[in-house]
Design an enzyme around this catalytic site. Sequence first.
Site, PDB file in Angstrom:
ATOM      1  N   ARG A   1       0.823  -1.220   0.000  1.00  0.00           N
ATOM      2  CA  ARG A   1       0.000   0.000   0.000  1.00  0.00           C
ATOM      3  C   ARG A   1       0.848   1.258   0.000  1.00  0.00           C
ATOM      4  NH1 ARG A   1      -3.102  -2.097   5.205  1.00  0.00           N
ATOM      5  NH2 ARG A   1      -0.902  -2.543   5.530  1.00  0.00           N
TER       6      ARG A   1
ATOM      7  N   SER B   1      -6.915  -4.204   7.909  1.00  0.00           N
ATOM      8  CA  SER B   1      -7.786  -4.956   8.819  1.00  0.00           C
ATOM      9  C   SER B   1      -7.726  -4.353  10.225  1.00  0.00           C
ATOM     10  CB  SER B   1      -7.353  -6.427   8.889  1.00  0.00           C
ATOM     11  OG  SER B   1      -7.575  -7.051   7.653  1.00  0.00           O
TER      12      SER B   1
END
Length: 159
Positions: free
Chosen positions: A90, A128
């Site tokens: 990311r 998450s």
Amino acid sequence: MATAVFPGSFDPVTLGHMDLIKRASGMFDKLIIGVLVNSSKQPLCTIEERICILEELTKNIPSIEVMSFDGLLVDFVHQTGADTVIRGIRNSADFEYELPLAQANYKLNNKADTLFLATLPEYSYISSSAVKELIRYKGDIKEFVPDVVCKFIMQKCNY
Ligand code: PNS
């Protein structure tokens, strides 16, 4: 047959995971999603729930198989006969973290390379852990996880 493993905790599965799963599945004959058992002492979802959700989310992609694994990733990769490990990147912090792991894993099993896939910018803020933090305070997770996960969490956590 070119086989890749996409390993992770998937606690819970996010939109970022799903994007990577769909893109990686198009690159290999077979994609095994490896769900790590015991990734956290207090997981949000049980291993059975994570597997069930991933199976539901990938039921229309026949080349995908969902499996659990415990222990070292390289051992799991060896058992499956896969030749590639997929990891999503990311940002630079992910790269800093993932690079030595990929190098160590290659040292342990040089029959499998790690392939980094760049996360789409629209999912790069999703993790998450951020989802779990939102859930703790009953925040809105609609933009973070697939609908199936959203409904499951709402039921499980009494939203
Ligand atoms: O979704 P995550 O939590 O970022 O996934 C991390 C995962 C499961 C890929 C990583 O923790 C892992 O591979 N665990 C298995 C143990 C292992 O092999 N560790 C690396 C030692 S060099």
